[in-house]
Design a protein around this motif. Structure first.
Motif, short mmCIF file in Angstrom:
data_model
loop_
_atom_site.label_atom_id
_atom_site.label_comp_id
_atom_site.label_asym_id
_atom_site.label_seq_id
_atom_site.Cartn_x
_atom_site.Cartn_y
_atom_site.Cartn_z
N LEU A 30 0.83 -1.20 0.00
CA LEU A 30 0.00 0.00 0.00
C LEU A 30 0.86 1.26 0.00
O LEU A 30 0.72 2.13 -0.86
CB LEU A 30 -0.93 -0.01 1.21
CG LEU A 30 -1.89 1.18 1.33
CD1 LEU A 30 -2.90 1.17 0.20
CD2 LEU A 30 -2.59 1.16 2.68
N ILE A 103 -8.34 0.67 -5.36
CA ILE A 103 -9.40 0.79 -4.36
C ILE A 103 -10.74 0.76 -5.07
O ILE A 103 -11.00 1.59 -5.95
CB ILE A 103 -9.26 2.09 -3.54
CG1 ILE A 103 -7.86 2.21 -2.93
CG2 ILE A 103 -10.35 2.17 -2.48
CD1 ILE A 103 -7.54 1.16 -1.89
N ASP A 136 -7.16 -3.75 -3.32
CA ASP A 136 -6.43 -3.41 -2.11
C ASP A 136 -7.28 -2.75 -1.03
O ASP A 136 -6.79 -2.46 0.06
CB ASP A 136 -5.26 -2.49 -2.48
CG ASP A 136 -4.34 -3.16 -3.49
OD1 ASP A 136 -3.67 -4.13 -3.11
OD2 ASP A 136 -4.33 -2.73 -4.66
N GLY A 137 -8.54 -2.52 -1.33
CA GLY A 137 -9.43 -1.92 -0.35
C GLY A 137 -10.70 -1.43 -0.99
O GLY A 137 -10.91 -1.58 -2.20
N LYS A 139 -13.71 1.88 -0.90
CA LYS A 139 -13.99 3.26 -0.50
C LYS A 139 -15.49 3.47 -0.40
O LYS A 139 -16.26 2.96 -1.22
CB LYS A 139 -13.38 4.23 -1.51
CG LYS A 139 -13.77 5.71 -1.27
CD LYS A 139 -14.81 6.15 -2.28
CE LYS A 139 -15.18 7.62 -2.11
NZ LYS A 139 -16.15 8.07 -3.14
N ALA A 166 -11.97 -4.74 7.04
CA ALA A 166 -10.94 -4.95 8.06
C ALA A 166 -10.76 -6.43 8.37
O ALA A 166 -9.63 -6.90 8.57
CB ALA A 166 -11.29 -4.18 9.33
N VAL A 171 -7.95 -2.18 3.34
CA VAL A 171 -8.22 -0.79 3.70
C VAL A 171 -9.70 -0.46 3.49
O VAL A 171 -10.29 -0.81 2.47
CB VAL A 171 -7.36 0.17 2.84
CG1 VAL A 171 -7.86 1.60 2.95
CG2 VAL A 171 -5.91 0.08 3.26
N MET A 173 -11.63 2.86 3.11
CA MET A 173 -11.44 4.30 2.92
C MET A 173 -12.80 4.99 3.07
O MET A 173 -13.68 4.84 2.24
CB MET A 173 -10.85 4.59 1.54
CG MET A 173 -10.45 6.04 1.33
SD MET A 173 -9.79 6.36 -0.32
CE MET A 173 -8.30 5.37 -0.27
N ARG A 207 -8.12 -0.75 10.12
CA ARG A 207 -7.80 -0.64 8.69
C ARG A 207 -8.47 0.57 8.04
O ARG A 207 -8.49 0.69 6.82
CB ARG A 207 -8.26 -1.90 7.96
CG ARG A 207 -7.67 -3.19 8.49
CD ARG A 207 -6.28 -3.42 7.96
NE ARG A 207 -5.70 -4.66 8.45
CZ ARG A 207 -4.56 -5.17 8.03
NH1 ARG A 207 -3.87 -4.54 7.09
NH2 ARG A 207 -4.08 -6.29 8.54
N THR A 208 -9.03 1.47 8.84
CA THR A 208 -9.76 2.62 8.30
C THR A 208 -8.81 3.76 7.94
O THR A 208 -7.96 4.15 8.74
CB THR A 208 -10.81 3.12 9.30
OG1 THR A 208 -11.72 2.07 9.61
CG2 THR A 208 -11.58 4.29 8.72
N TRP A 209 -8.98 4.26 6.74
CA TRP A 209 -8.33 5.50 6.30
C TRP A 209 -9.44 6.51 6.02
O TRP A 209 -10.55 6.13 5.64
CB TRP A 209 -7.53 5.28 5.02
CG TRP A 209 -6.24 4.54 5.20
CD1 TRP A 209 -6.03 3.36 5.86
CD2 TRP A 209 -4.97 4.93 4.67
NE1 TRP A 209 -4.73 2.99 5.78
CE2 TRP A 209 -4.04 3.92 5.05
CE3 TRP A 209 -4.53 6.01 3.89
CZ2 TRP A 209 -2.69 3.99 4.70
CZ3 TRP A 209 -3.19 6.07 3.54
CH2 TRP A 209 -2.28 5.07 3.93
N ARG A 257 -1.47 11.41 4.44
CA ARG A 257 -0.73 10.37 3.70
C ARG A 257 -0.88 10.48 2.20
O ARG A 257 -0.62 9.51 1.48
CB ARG A 257 -1.19 8.99 4.18
CG ARG A 257 -0.74 8.65 5.59
CD ARG A 257 0.76 8.46 5.65
NE ARG A 257 1.22 8.07 6.97
CZ ARG A 257 2.47 7.68 7.23
NH1 ARG A 257 3.36 7.61 6.24
NH2 ARG A 257 2.84 7.36 8.45
#
Length: 287
Positions: A30, A103, A136-137, A139, A166, A171, A173, A207-209, A257
């Motif tokens: 990531l 994502i 990868d995640g 949103k 998670a 991730v 998002m 795992r939260t962004w 980030r």
């Protein structure tokens, strides 16, 4: 504009190649050595949001959008893509997503301008498909509108998605907004309220962004969370230099980030996508 006859033929005759392309996509960590991300967003069309500036249907041509995305994704320093399944799958078939973070955009049911806009149903990716397609995640847009009952269902669905992502080590998002039927509250106080609701969704925040807009007093805004945060690079309008200056300043704050930018880079006023992307990447390298 590229010729997409082959892509259309594959979609008609060999749809199984989408899963095959996902299975062989080269993945990457990531966060790389830079420690910040430059993500290109392309999930606006799924909500019927096709306008850029004065061009009401700027994103209406899928061929042109793919051309612009391929240019953006190929620029040095661009880490990945945020998009709905239709766009991700086109780019998978075109081989444009190797060594990129991908994502998947999940809730796109709140169509722009609809009476049900705040009932943001999960009409795109779900967690099981994100896992199966080796993304990868995921949103999710989380607009907290206190004057619309649709918000309650959206909050519950987002909470479930955060927990499921998670649980699969991916991730989540979350893009929170303190909203009403009149629009988003983009004051520092409004963004702080949104952050506090968004970061508490789910059974864990491990795992939260967060994905939040750049507003005034970002130093105070960023003190509202300990979570990794990406900045939403919105439309810079008629004063891009001022907008870019605010992005640059915010990128230096602890916890930030990187950037997630869509239309501002894909449809710049001079239509020079490569130059617009390079300018955004340079902000990360200087922060």
């Amino acid at each position: 504009m590229a010729d997409y006859d082959d892509l259309q033929e594959i979609r008609a005759r060999f749809p199984e190649r989408i899963v095959e392309a996902a299975a062989v996509r080269r993945r990457r960590p990531l966060l790389g050595e830079r420690g910040q991300l430059m993500i290109i967003a392309a999930d606006h069309p799924a909500r019927g949001s096709l306008g850029v500036g004065s061009r009401a249907l700027a994103m209406g041509s899928r061929f042109e959008l793919l051309d612009r995305l391929r240019v953006a994704l190929a620029r040095p320093g661009v880490d990945g893509l945020l998009a709905t399944p239709d766009i991700v799958e086109d780019l998978l078939l075109l081989g444009a997503l190797h060594d990129k973070v991908v994502i998947g955009s999940m809730n796109r049911g709140g169509i722009q301008g609809a009476v049900f806009e705040f009932d943001d149903r999960f009409t795109a990716y779900d967690t099981s498909t994100i896992v199966r397609m080796r993304l990868d995640g995921g949103k999710m847009l989380c607009r907290v509108a206190r004057d619309d009952m649709g918000t309650a269902a959206t909050l519950e669905a987002c909470s479930k998605a955060v927990s499921e992502l998670a649980g699969n080590g991916l991730v989540a998002m979350v893009e929170p907004f303190w909203s009403s039927k009149r629009g988003h509250d983009l004051s520092p106080e409004g963004v702080i309220h949104a952050i506090n609701v968004g970061q508490a969704l789910g059974t864990t925040s491990a795992r939260t962004w967060l994905k939040i807009p750049v507003v005034e007093d970002m130093e105070r805004v960023m003190r509202a969370t300990t979570l990794p945060t990406l900045l939403l690079g919105g439309d810079p309008g008629d004063t891009p230099d001022m907008a870019y200056a605010s992005w640059r300043k915010a990128l230096r704050l602890p916890g930030v980030r990187g950037l997630v930018v869509g239309r501002a880079l894909l449809y710049p006023p001079d239509d020079d996508v490569a130059s617009a992307v390079d300018t955004a990447v340079s902000m990360l390298e200087a922060s």
